[in-house]
Design a protein around this motif. Structure first.
Motif, short mmCIF file in Angstrom:
data_model
loop_
_atom_site.label_atom_id
_atom_site.label_comp_id
_atom_site.label_asym_id
_atom_site.label_seq_id
_atom_site.Cartn_x
_atom_site.Cartn_y
_atom_site.Cartn_z
N PRO A 92 0.84 -1.19 0.06
CA PRO A 92 -0.06 -0.09 0.14
C PRO A 92 0.91 1.14 0.03
O PRO A 92 0.57 2.20 -0.62
CB PRO A 92 -0.80 -0.14 1.46
N GLU A 93 1.86 1.38 0.84
CA GLU A 93 2.84 2.43 0.66
C GLU A 93 3.50 2.50 -0.69
O GLU A 93 3.81 3.72 -1.22
CB GLU A 93 3.70 2.22 1.86
N ARG A 94 3.84 1.58 -1.16
CA ARG A 94 4.26 1.57 -2.67
C ARG A 94 3.48 2.19 -3.52
O ARG A 94 3.94 3.07 -4.66
CB ARG A 94 5.09 0.15 -3.02
N LEU A 95 2.02 1.74 -3.69
CA LEU A 95 1.10 2.59 -4.29
C LEU A 95 1.05 3.99 -4.09
O LEU A 95 1.04 4.81 -5.17
CB LEU A 95 -0.11 1.92 -4.36
N ALA A 96 1.24 4.42 -3.11
CA ALA A 96 0.95 5.77 -2.62
C ALA A 96 2.46 6.62 -2.90
O ALA A 96 2.31 7.70 -3.40
CB ALA A 96 0.73 5.90 -0.99
N ALA A 97 3.39 5.85 -2.73
CA ALA A 97 4.65 6.42 -3.29
C ALA A 97 5.07 6.69 -4.82
O ALA A 97 5.23 7.85 -5.20
CB ALA A 97 5.86 5.49 -2.74
N VAL A 170 -4.71 9.89 -10.49
CA VAL A 170 -3.68 10.62 -10.24
C VAL A 170 -3.39 11.61 -11.23
O VAL A 170 -2.86 12.91 -11.04
CB VAL A 170 -2.70 9.60 -10.09
N HIS A 171 -3.39 11.24 -12.70
CA HIS A 171 -2.96 12.32 -13.72
C HIS A 171 -4.18 13.43 -13.71
O HIS A 171 -3.63 14.46 -13.71
CB HIS A 171 -3.10 11.66 -15.08
N GLY A 172 -5.40 12.99 -13.41
CA GLY A 172 -6.53 14.21 -13.38
C GLY A 172 -6.17 15.18 -12.04
O GLY A 172 -6.37 16.21 -12.49
N LEU A 173 -5.71 14.60 -11.19
CA LEU A 173 -5.43 15.30 -10.03
C LEU A 173 -4.28 16.32 -10.26
O LEU A 173 -4.41 17.65 -9.96
CB LEU A 173 -5.10 14.39 -8.70
N ALA A 174 -3.29 15.80 -10.85
CA ALA A 174 -2.06 16.35 -11.15
C ALA A 174 -2.62 17.68 -12.35
O ALA A 174 -1.95 18.82 -12.11
CB ALA A 174 -0.95 15.56 -11.92
N LEU A 189 -3.40 21.11 -0.75
CA LEU A 189 -2.67 19.89 -1.40
C LEU A 189 -2.65 18.84 -0.57
O LEU A 189 -3.12 17.47 -1.26
CB LEU A 189 -1.08 20.23 -1.85
N ASP A 190 -2.35 18.89 0.74
CA ASP A 190 -2.29 17.47 1.35
C ASP A 190 -3.57 16.78 1.39
O ASP A 190 -3.76 15.83 1.32
CB ASP A 190 -1.84 17.82 2.93
N PHE A 191 -4.78 17.48 1.61
CA PHE A 191 -6.24 17.07 1.58
C PHE A 191 -6.57 16.62 0.44
O PHE A 191 -7.07 15.18 0.37
CB PHE A 191 -7.10 18.29 2.13
N ALA A 192 -6.25 17.05 -0.71
CA ALA A 192 -6.24 16.53 -2.17
C ALA A 192 -5.59 15.25 -2.09
O ALA A 192 -6.55 14.42 -2.72
CB ALA A 192 -5.87 17.71 -3.15
N LEU A 193 -4.44 15.17 -1.79
CA LEU A 193 -3.65 13.78 -1.94
C LEU A 193 -4.48 12.98 -1.11
O LEU A 193 -4.77 11.85 -1.68
CB LEU A 193 -2.36 14.07 -1.52
N PHE A 197 -5.84 9.40 -2.95
CA PHE A 197 -5.18 8.26 -2.73
C PHE A 197 -6.03 7.31 -1.89
O PHE A 197 -5.95 6.07 -1.98
CB PHE A 197 -3.79 8.42 -1.95
N GLY A 198 -6.98 7.97 -1.03
CA GLY A 198 -7.70 7.05 -0.07
C GLY A 198 -8.80 6.37 -1.23
O GLY A 198 -9.21 5.33 -0.71
N LEU A 199 -9.26 7.18 -2.00
CA LEU A 199 -10.22 6.51 -2.93
C LEU A 199 -9.78 5.48 -3.49
O LEU A 199 -10.43 4.30 -3.86
CB LEU A 199 -10.51 7.80 -3.80
N ILE A 200 -8.55 5.71 -4.12
CA ILE A 200 -7.71 4.45 -4.82
C ILE A 200 -7.59 3.41 -3.99
O ILE A 200 -7.92 2.21 -4.30
CB ILE A 200 -6.71 5.03 -5.37
N GLU A 201 -7.10 3.60 -2.66
CA GLU A 201 -6.96 2.47 -1.83
C GLU A 201 -8.13 1.59 -1.35
O GLU A 201 -8.42 0.45 -1.41
CB GLU A 201 -6.23 2.75 -0.60
#
Length: 212
Positions: A92-97, A170-174, A189-193, A197-201
């Protein structure tokens, strides 16, 4: 010194292949400054200190140069993704990374990020294809998802096409962070991330309560 004039010869002594690299380096610098629209063969030739006709011996046209610059930009993005992966081991950390690396690269290198997908083997022909052994960002994401599946965190029926879902998010967020309207600094920015990422997981990875 020039034998005829007695003055230093200011022409650049390019060896075989060196001019092509000089033009590519100039194209990369132009992309950093202003994205894909800034990558112009004539401008690259001027920056390399050679004539426009000399540049044509190495790149057939502006699109050929842009394809190479685009490939280089994707390579830089992939390298950043690999650097982040080297710091973590848990799936899970690697996906977020890899997602964080993607966003950070977009925000710190907007010109290169926009150029990275201006030419791509899926849409721009073979000129933009990766070199043999050179991983694309999409490939790295697929490897991370495969590792999550192997670790039992991603169900087999959720694996097909998972790269498309994650990459799109992720590309859409970028893009929204780069061009608005989402703020790209501080707590916003932290909130958006966290949200993306929470939605993806939650959408892909198996939570402890789901374990059999």
């Amino acid at each position: 010194m020039s034998p005829a004039s007695g003055h230093p010869d200011r022409r650049k002594p390019y060896h075989h292949g060196a001019l092509r690299q000089a033009l590519l380096d100039a194209g990369i610098a132009l992309a950093r400054e202003g994205g894909p629209d800034r990558v112009i063969l004539r401008e690259a030739a001027r920056a390399a200190g050679v004539s426009h006709s000399a540049a044509y011996r190495h790149f057939a046209d502006r699109e050929a140069l842009l394809a190479e610059v685009s490939r280089h930009a994707r390579g830089e993005l992939a390298a950043e993704m690999r650097r982040r992966l080297n710091r973590v081991t848990h799936p899970p950390e690697r996906l977020a990374a890899v997602g964080t690396a993607y966003i950070d690269f977009a925000l710190t290198n907007p010109g290169l990020f926009r150029t990275a997908f201006a030419q791509h083997p899926a849409t721009g022909g073979n000129d933009g294809a990766p070199a043999r052994g050179e991983a694309e960002p999409f490939d790295i994401l697929g490897q991370v998802l495969d590792q999550a599946q192997s670790a039992g965190l991603l169900d087999q029926d959720r694996r097909p096409g998972a790269e498309i879902a994650v990459w799109s998010a992720v590309h859409g967020l970028a893009s929204l962070l780069l061009d608005g309207p989402l703020p790209a600094t501080g707590a916003d920015l932290d909130f958006a991330l966290r949200q993306v990422f929470g939605l993806i997981e939650r959408g892909l990875l198996r939570r402890p309560a789901e374990e059999p």
